[in-house]
Design a protein around this motif. Sequence first.
Motif, mmCIF file in Angstrom:
data_model
loop_
_atom_site.group_PDB
_atom_site.id
_atom_site.type_symbol
_atom_site.label_atom_id
_atom_site.label_comp_id
_atom_site.label_asym_id
_atom_site.label_seq_id
_atom_site.Cartn_x
_atom_site.Cartn_y
_atom_site.Cartn_z
ATOM 1 N N ARG A 255 -11.252 -3.180 -16.474
ATOM 2 C CA ARG A 255 -11.883 -4.204 -17.306
ATOM 3 C C ARG A 255 -13.299 -3.792 -17.720
ATOM 4 O O ARG A 255 -14.148 -3.526 -16.859
ATOM 5 C CB ARG A 255 -11.939 -5.526 -16.552
ATOM 6 C CG ARG A 255 -12.574 -6.658 -17.352
ATOM 7 C CD ARG A 255 -12.629 -7.937 -16.550
ATOM 8 N NE ARG A 255 -13.177 -9.015 -17.343
ATOM 9 C CZ ARG A 255 -13.324 -10.257 -16.911
ATOM 10 N NH1 ARG A 255 -12.950 -10.572 -15.669
ATOM 11 N NH2 ARG A 255 -13.839 -11.193 -17.698
ATOM 12 N N PRO A 256 -13.597 -3.773 -19.030
ATOM 13 C CA PRO A 256 -14.975 -3.534 -19.474
ATOM 14 C C PRO A 256 -15.837 -4.774 -19.209
ATOM 15 O O PRO A 256 -15.307 -5.878 -19.011
ATOM 16 C CB PRO A 256 -14.822 -3.289 -20.982
ATOM 17 C CG PRO A 256 -13.367 -3.053 -21.213
ATOM 18 C CD PRO A 256 -12.662 -3.822 -20.151
ATOM 19 N N PRO A 257 -17.139 -4.641 -19.230
ATOM 20 C CA PRO A 257 -18.015 -5.802 -19.031
ATOM 21 C C PRO A 257 -17.766 -6.882 -20.087
ATOM 22 O O PRO A 257 -17.580 -6.580 -21.272
ATOM 23 C CB PRO A 257 -19.423 -5.194 -19.184
ATOM 24 C CG PRO A 257 -19.255 -3.752 -18.858
ATOM 25 C CD PRO A 257 -17.900 -3.375 -19.344
ATOM 26 N N ALA A 258 -17.735 -8.121 -19.655
ATOM 27 C CA ALA A 258 -17.612 -9.304 -20.521
ATOM 28 C C ALA A 258 -16.318 -9.311 -21.340
ATOM 29 O O ALA A 258 -16.244 -9.933 -22.395
ATOM 30 C CB ALA A 258 -18.821 -9.406 -21.452
ATOM 31 N N ALA A 259 -15.284 -8.619 -20.850
ATOM 32 C CA ALA A 259 -14.009 -8.572 -21.582
ATOM 33 C C ALA A 259 -13.098 -9.708 -21.137
ATOM 34 O O ALA A 259 -13.183 -10.178 -20.000
ATOM 35 C CB ALA A 259 -13.312 -7.239 -21.358
ATOM 36 N N GLU A 260 -12.229 -10.131 -22.049
ATOM 37 C CA GLU A 260 -11.222 -11.136 -21.711
ATOM 38 C C GLU A 260 -9.847 -10.488 -21.695
ATOM 39 O O GLU A 260 -9.580 -9.532 -22.438
ATOM 40 C CB GLU A 260 -11.244 -12.290 -22.712
ATOM 41 C CG GLU A 260 -10.920 -11.896 -24.147
ATOM 42 C CD GLU A 260 -11.002 -13.075 -25.105
ATOM 43 O OE1 GLU A 260 -9.935 -13.459 -25.654
ATOM 44 O OE2 GLU A 260 -12.117 -13.586 -25.316
ATOM 45 N N GLN A 261 -8.979 -11.001 -20.833
ATOM 46 C CA GLN A 261 -7.651 -10.405 -20.686
ATOM 47 C C GLN A 261 -6.781 -10.752 -21.882
ATOM 48 O O GLN A 261 -6.848 -11.859 -22.424
ATOM 49 C CB GLN A 261 -7.000 -10.900 -19.405
ATOM 50 C CG GLN A 261 -5.737 -10.147 -19.024
ATOM 51 C CD GLN A 261 -5.319 -10.443 -17.604
ATOM 52 O OE1 GLN A 261 -6.116 -10.361 -16.679
ATOM 53 N NE2 GLN A 261 -4.066 -10.817 -17.428
ATOM 54 N N ALA A 262 -5.961 -9.794 -22.322
ATOM 55 C CA ALA A 262 -5.056 -9.982 -23.460
ATOM 56 C C ALA A 262 -3.610 -9.833 -23.001
ATOM 57 O O ALA A 262 -3.326 -9.226 -21.966
ATOM 58 C CB ALA A 262 -5.370 -8.963 -24.547
#
Length: 280
Positions: A255-262
């Motif tokens: 997970r990259p910083p501030a990413a949301e799951q898709a």
Amino acid sequence: MIQINGLTKTYGGRPALDHLDLTLRTGVTGLLGPNGAGKTTLLRCLATTLAPDSGSVTAFGLDPASPSQRTALRRRLGYLPQDPGFYPHFTAFDLVDYVAILKELTDREHRHAEVRRVLAEVDLTGQARTKVRKLSGGMRQRLALAQALLGEPDLLILDEPTVGLDPEQRMSFRALVSRLGESRAVVLSTHQTEDVAALCERVIVLRGGRAVFDGTPGELARVADGQVWLSAEAPATSRMFWRTADGRYRTLGDRPPAAEQATPGVEDGYLMLLGEEVAA
């Protein structure tokens, strides 16, 4: 219906197929894999145009290693190769008619009716009297598909069948292949994961001549569960990402910083399965 046991084929000391075991049945099966994974070699062995170094292929109880059984098997299959050859000065009708003669459709009236049928299946009735050299690339691809459909084959082998087709033609192709797969075995090799998601009940991923995945498109998508992310900034540490149409970055893996799951798709699962090999 089709049994593949220990199939091995080597080129220059490098295995294109490495003791491959598969069973294929009625329905549409998609083959995915990077270049050099063995997809075309496998299809050529199924189509009896290439003999393996070892192992066996049997279809409908017929063994292509036997000349008489190989001829009987060829009567029951249709093959669209990756690079179909054309006679540029033939008309579309004459080219398919010529292939029909090679397929032993000897009654002229019946043969011509069959030629008209398969040209209609691929929407080339209006180009029947057009010379092949004047057809567009997409029309030539559909012409190659038409010859593979001659005689209602029990086994249909398609190598990159949607190359050169526009979106409308791809939709028609999918509808046709879906219908054909209800009553026969269809095996198609493609780099288009959207075709696999739309068409195939089963997908096999090849890598290095071996099957590294065998399941449904949904199961392939789930390989990437919890590993697909959307973020405003490009990830600093991953090579498996791309910029989407809405300006965000889709990343596979950590997970990259501030990413949301898709929600993962077939392409995500395929890329995660092959990992750094694809990124490279």
